[in-house]
Design a protein around this motif. Structure first.
Motif, PDB file in Angstrom:
ATOM      1  N   MET A   1     138.809  45.961  73.163  1.00  0.00           N
ATOM      2  CA  MET A   1     138.413  44.619  72.721  1.00  0.00           C
ATOM      3  C   MET A   1     137.835  44.683  71.316  1.00  0.00           C
ATOM      4  SD  MET A   1     135.678  41.920  74.421  1.00  0.00           S
ATOM      5  CE  MET A   1     134.195  42.765  73.826  1.00  0.00           C
ATOM      6  N   THR A   2     138.321  43.801  70.440  1.00  0.00           N
ATOM      7  CA  THR A   2     137.787  43.679  69.088  1.00  0.00           C
ATOM      8  C   THR A   2     137.170  42.296  68.940  1.00  0.00           C
ATOM      9  OG1 THR A   2     139.589  45.087  68.270  1.00  0.00           O
ATOM     10  CG2 THR A   2     138.301  43.867  66.638  1.00  0.00           C
ATOM     11  N   THR A   3     135.868  42.262  68.734  1.00  0.00           N
ATOM     12  CA  THR A   3     135.157  40.986  68.683  1.00  0.00           C
ATOM     13  C   THR A   3     135.175  40.418  67.269  1.00  0.00           C
ATOM     14  OG1 THR A   3     133.705  41.717  70.465  1.00  0.00           O
ATOM     15  CG2 THR A   3     132.972  39.826  69.160  1.00  0.00           C
ATOM     16  N   ARG A   4     135.500  39.160  67.165  1.00  0.00           N
ATOM     17  CA  ARG A   4     135.499  38.487  65.854  1.00  0.00           C
ATOM     18  C   ARG A   4     134.057  38.238  65.404  1.00  0.00           C
ATOM     19  NH1 ARG A   4     140.608  35.617  64.164  1.00  0.00           N
ATOM     20  NH2 ARG A   4     142.191  36.142  65.733  1.00  0.00           N
ATOM     21  N   THR A   5     133.845  38.424  64.102  1.00  0.00           N
ATOM     22  CA  THR A   5     132.543  38.181  63.502  1.00  0.00           C
ATOM     23  C   THR A   5     132.700  37.200  62.339  1.00  0.00           C
ATOM     24  OG1 THR A   5     132.799  40.081  62.019  1.00  0.00           O
ATOM     25  CG2 THR A   5     131.689  40.466  64.123  1.00  0.00           C
ATOM     26  N   VAL A   6     131.592  36.707  61.840  1.00  0.00           N
ATOM     27  CA  VAL A   6     131.605  35.759  60.730  1.00  0.00           C
ATOM     28  C   VAL A   6     131.732  36.508  59.417  1.00  0.00           C
ATOM     29  CG1 VAL A   6     130.283  33.985  59.502  1.00  0.00           C
ATOM     30  CG2 VAL A   6     130.253  34.070  62.011  1.00  0.00           C
ATOM     31  N   THR A   7     132.733  36.141  58.622  1.00  0.00           N
ATOM     32  CA  THR A   7     132.917  36.781  57.316  1.00  0.00           C
ATOM     33  C   THR A   7     132.513  35.865  56.160  1.00  0.00           C
ATOM     34  OG1 THR A   7     135.232  36.055  57.148  1.00  0.00           O
ATOM     35  CG2 THR A   7     134.812  38.181  58.203  1.00  0.00           C
ATOM     36  N   ARG A   8     132.448  34.557  56.425  1.00  0.00           N
ATOM     37  CA  ARG A   8     132.101  33.620  55.355  1.00  0.00           C
ATOM     38  C   ARG A   8     131.592  32.330  55.967  1.00  0.00           C
ATOM     39  NH1 ARG A   8     136.144  30.916  50.791  1.00  0.00           N
ATOM     40  NH2 ARG A   8     134.500  29.998  49.504  1.00  0.00           N
ATOM     41  N   ILE A   9     130.587  31.745  55.341  1.00  0.00           N
ATOM     42  CA  ILE A   9     130.040  30.468  55.786  1.00  0.00           C
ATOM     43  C   ILE A   9     130.311  29.420  54.714  1.00  0.00           C
ATOM     44  CG2 ILE A   9     127.915  29.206  56.320  1.00  0.00           C
ATOM     45  CD1 ILE A   9     126.813  31.770  57.522  1.00  0.00           C
ATOM     46  N   ILE A  10     130.815  28.252  55.138  1.00  0.00           N
ATOM     47  CA  ILE A  10     131.112  27.161  54.209  1.00  0.00           C
ATOM     48  C   ILE A  10     130.347  25.917  54.680  1.00  0.00           C
ATOM     49  CG2 ILE A  10     132.896  25.748  53.121  1.00  0.00           C
ATOM     50  CD1 ILE A  10     134.930  27.924  53.867  1.00  0.00           C
ATOM     51  N   PRO A  11     129.188  25.629  54.078  1.00  0.00           N
ATOM     52  CA  PRO A  11     128.469  24.408  54.450  1.00  0.00           C
ATOM     53  C   PRO A  11     129.275  23.177  54.036  1.00  0.00           C
ATOM     54  CG  PRO A  11     127.044  25.943  53.254  1.00  0.00           C
ATOM     55  CD  PRO A  11     128.447  26.419  53.084  1.00  0.00           C
ATOM     56  N   ALA A  12     129.316  22.167  54.896  1.00  0.00           N
ATOM     57  CA  ALA A  12     130.012  20.928  54.553  1.00  0.00           C
ATOM     58  C   ALA A  12     129.256  20.194  53.454  1.00  0.00           C
ATOM     59  CB  ALA A  12     130.131  20.046  55.784  1.00  0.00           C
ATOM     60  N   GLN A  13     130.003  19.533  52.583  1.00  0.00           N
ATOM     61  CA  GLN A  13     129.421  18.774  51.481  1.00  0.00           C
ATOM     62  C   GLN A  13     129.754  17.294  51.631  1.00  0.00           C
ATOM     63  OE1 GLN A  13     130.771  20.429  47.767  1.00  0.00           O
ATOM     64  NE2 GLN A  13     129.589  22.304  48.009  1.00  0.00           N
TER      65      GLN A  13
END
Length: 287
Positions: A1-13
């Motif tokens: 199993m390979t767990t997905r992680t967060v690579t980038r955060i994009i706050p909504a504007q």
């Protein structure tokens, strides 16, 4: 199993579109905030009629698909083909602009809350000039998967596995038409302190958008009105501290050049010039 992680955060504007509809945009703020094949993600949410009444008067599209998911409110779609579609609470409209469509999306309410999302999904070059089509999907036709007393998943599109249960959305389920990007679109609603585990195709790009509460993916905390681009992997685990709601989006990337000019998304500048000429000449949507 390979767990997905967060690579980038994009706050909504905060921004506006159409004739002045106020909304929040995460994907699509710039060319750098796309995630192949996802081009744009807007959230509209207001109790104030002045924020939405002007709607989206007649405008063209070519080269991609739009998916409008209405949580609350009433919108009318009309297009050059003579189609009319009423989008109401919990409903979805899936429109393939293809070669071209000229349509409007206008509120059918003078007061109350209007809340929902519009997602743009790119089409590969071989499919950009197909005839335009669309379908309205009423809320009672969209499957819901109960995860616990306080959690559920609304299955709009695609096939996945959630908490060891097979999950099949309306698109690919009741509507068996295949799409080359094989999109997955899930509205996840988690109760306080609950979690959900998703099996996603390893070849799909994926992201989440948090629109109520906050969640944790791996060791990354995600706030309200935030898109998070995910790493590759076959498993996604989402945990909520308080109750939360978020969109889970995944699809097979296209990997082709993207040239966009407003409502036209093609593969080259010449194709954009042709789209503009076709629109000026009144033949945008004529095969």
């Amino acid at each position: 199993m390979t767990t997905r992680t967060v690579t980038r955060i994009i706050p909504a504007q905060a921004t506006s579109d159409g004739a002045g509809v106020k909304l929040k945009r995460s994907l699509g703020q710039s060319n750098a905030t796309r995630h192949d094949p996802f081009l744009m993600l807007d959230e509209f949410f207001s109790d104030e009629p002045a924020d939405y009444l002007a709607g989206f008067p007649s405008h063209p599209h070519r080269g991609f698909e739009t998916v409008t998911y209405m949580l609350e409110g009433h919108m009318l779609h009309e297009d050059h083909l003579g189609n009319k579609g009423h989008l109401r609470d919990g409903g979805v409209q899936w429109m393939t602009a293809g070669r071209g469509v000229i349509h409007s999306e206008m509120p059918q309410q003078e007061a109350g809350r209007m809340r929902g999302f519009q997602l743009w999904i790119n089409l590969p070059a071989a499919e950009k000039m197909q005839p335009a089509s669309y379908q309205d999907i009423s809320a009672d036709n969209i499957p819901h998967l109960k995860l616990s007393e306080h959690s559920e998943a609304v299955l709009i599109a695609g096939r996945s596995n959630i908490n060891d249960s097979d999950a099949v959305g309306y698109i690919n389920g009741s509507d068996s038409r295949s799409r080359s990007t094989d999109p997955i679109y899930i509205d996840l609603r988690l109760g306080a302190a609950e979690s959900a585990s998703f099996k996603l195709p390893i070849d799909h790009n994926a992201l989440v958008y948090v629109y109520e509460g906050d969640v944790t993916i791996g060791d990354q905390h995600l706030d309200l009105n935030t898109s998070a681009i995910l790493s590759s992997g076959d498993t996604l685990i989402v945990k909520a501290k308080s109750s939360a709601r978020l969109l889970i989006l995944a699809a097979r990337p296209i990997g082709e050049p993207i040239v966009q000019y407003g409502p036209f998304v093609m593969n080259s500048k010449d194709e954009i010039e042709q789209a503009l000429k076709d629109y000026r000449d009144g033949v945008l949507a004529i095969a």
